[in-house]
Design a protein around this motif. Structure first.
Motif, short mmCIF file in Angstrom:
data_model
loop_
_atom_site.label_atom_id
_atom_site.label_comp_id
_atom_site.label_asym_id
_atom_site.label_seq_id
_atom_site.Cartn_x
_atom_site.Cartn_y
_atom_site.Cartn_z
N LYS A 153 0.91 -1.33 0.09
CA LYS A 153 -0.11 0.06 -0.05
C LYS A 153 0.83 1.18 0.00
N VAL A 154 1.90 1.34 0.64
CA VAL A 154 2.94 2.45 0.67
C VAL A 154 3.55 2.41 -0.79
N PHE A 155 3.58 1.53 -1.62
CA PHE A 155 4.10 1.79 -3.01
C PHE A 155 2.87 2.29 -3.87
N ALA A 156 1.79 1.92 -3.48
CA ALA A 156 0.57 2.33 -4.27
C ALA A 156 0.41 4.01 -3.99
N ASN A 377 5.46 12.02 5.96
CA ASN A 377 3.92 12.13 6.48
C ASN A 377 2.88 11.43 5.67
N GLY A 378 3.49 10.75 4.45
CA GLY A 378 2.60 9.89 3.51
C GLY A 378 2.10 10.96 2.47
N THR A 379 2.07 12.31 2.51
CA THR A 379 1.73 13.11 1.54
C THR A 379 2.41 13.24 0.20
N CYS A 380 2.06 13.60 -0.93
CA CYS A 380 2.85 13.81 -1.81
C CYS A 380 4.00 14.89 -1.95
N ASP A 381 5.28 14.25 -2.55
CA ASP A 381 6.41 15.27 -2.65
C ASP A 381 6.01 16.17 -4.10
#
Length: 397
Positions: A153-156, A377-381
């Motif tokens: 899921k982190v890759f997704a 934090n999981g947000t997009c770079d």
């Protein structure tokens, strides 16, 4: 008187002489024939069995079985008789055996048709999710399909950030597996079309569920509904949107990427919903389903799937027409192992992050190469996303 006796003896001898000669010649003839026969018996060896006769002899019915009258034994004897009486032709199969084979094939066909109808009903919801994509997207008629579970899921999340500005998300369906991955996607990407398998099953119990056959069922349901599919792996980095370059390929059945002398890249497969493609994937699912039902074959089912797929594609099973995507543009984890000079010869559009064991190691490699698109934090770079999508323009291949 003496002369008369001598004359009588001579007369008798003369009369017996022809008879004695005849008997003598008869005796010589008998002796000669007997000698010739014995000579032939000594010179001519007993005939030996040919290889074929030896083979037939191995399958002769024992004497004690000759009295058996059941149908199976009669059929076996009939096959042996046919072999002996017709040495030039193939062994004949009894009518009962032939009828049994046809009946079994007929039952399998009915069973598979029932299973296909069940597949269509079971996954009717995902077909309904896909149909608006084809109706709303005028540029390309392809549904992007991927599978997300607790492990990847982190890759997704990173891939969705990576492709955020590539005009792909409106054509995407994510199939989540299990409770945790569903909740993660609901929270992080609520606008993405999703379909959930085993929504109430916690992660610790998911290992007991065979996901690979279900993946193939979903692919079959979409193809039978006339929906083109791009099967993708979220453990990848995309530098551009490749879909516009596929518009001219609708005469093909599939677009595939073969790793050199290895296997087919299942992380990027384009499947056009043609009759040959539909039949191909139905056959593939049937073979994998047989393995899944065998308790001795359940381990490594994903690997078996890739092996079966590669074998059927390599042989062009069912006459499927495929186009091989260039390895320099659609590549795998071996790309990371090339020298700088070798990498300059490539023009990557999609790189699959494989050929490394362990999720943590693959994440580290993606970060090292700046192919990771989320912050801590999981947000997009956002900065990295905008830098990356300018590296390689859309290329027609």
């Amino acid at each position: 008187m003496m002369r008369s006796a001598r004359s009588f003896k001579m007369s008798v001898f003369q009369n017996l002489t022809p008879i004695l000669l005849v008997l003598f010649f008869i005796l010589l003839t008998v002796i000669k024939r007997t000698g010739d026969k014995e000579s032939r018996n000594e010179e001519e060896p007993l005939p030996t069995l040919t290889d074929r006769q030896k083979g037939i002899q191995q399958f002769e019915i024992p004497k004690e079985d000759k009295d058996k009258t059941n149908e199976d034994e009669i059929a076996k004897k009939q096959v042996t008789v046919n072999k002996v009486n017709k040495p030039q032709g193939p062994a004949l199969i009894s009518l009962d055996t032939l009828q049994e084979q046809k009946l079994n094939n007929y039952k399998k066909a009915i069973e598979f048709d029932d299973h296909l109808q069940d597949t269509k009903k079971r996954f009717a919801d995902i077909v309904r999710l896909a149909e608006p994509i084809l109706n709303s997207n005028k540029n390309w008629k392809i549904v992007l399909l991927t599978f997300v579970d607790e492990d990847n899921k982190v890759f997704a999340n990173s891939w969705l950030c990576n492709t955020k500005y590539l005009d792909l998300h409106s054509s995407l369906i994510i199939v989540t597996h299990g409770k945790e991955s569903k909740e993660f996607m609901d929270k992080t990407w609520p606008g993405i079309r999703r379909y959930t398998l085993e929504p109430n099953v916690p992660v610790q119990d998911l290992r007991k569920v065979q996901l690979t056959p279900t993946k193939l069922q979903i692919i079959n349901a979409l193809l039978h509904a006339g929906i083109n599919v791009l099967l993708l792996d979220v453990e990848s980095v995309w530098f551009a949107n490749p879909l516009p370059s596929f518009k001219a390929d609708e005469g093909n059945d599939m677009l595939v990427n073969f790793a050199p002398k290895s296997h087919v890249n299942t992380g990027f497969l384009v499947l056009f919903a043609t009759e040959r493609t539909t039949s191909f994937w139905a056959t593939l699912y049937g073979k994998l389903r047989s393995l899944a039902n065998d308790s001795t074959e359940r381990i490594g089912l994903e690997t078996r799937f890739e092996s079966l797929l590669h074998s059927l594609l390599s042989s062009r099973f069912g006459g499927v027409a495929i186009r091989e995507l260039p390895i320099v543009s659609y590549t795998e984890g071996m790309w990371y192992m090339l020298s700088p000079e070798e990498r300059k010869k490539t023009r990557p559009i999609v790189i699959r992050n494989n050929y490394m064991t362990g999720f943590a190691k693959r994440i580290d490699r993606a970060m090292q190469w700046k192919h990771w698109f989320t912050l801590n934090n999981g947000t997009c770079d956002e900065n990295r996303i905008k830098q990356m999508i300018q590296v390689v323009p859309i290329v027609t291949v």
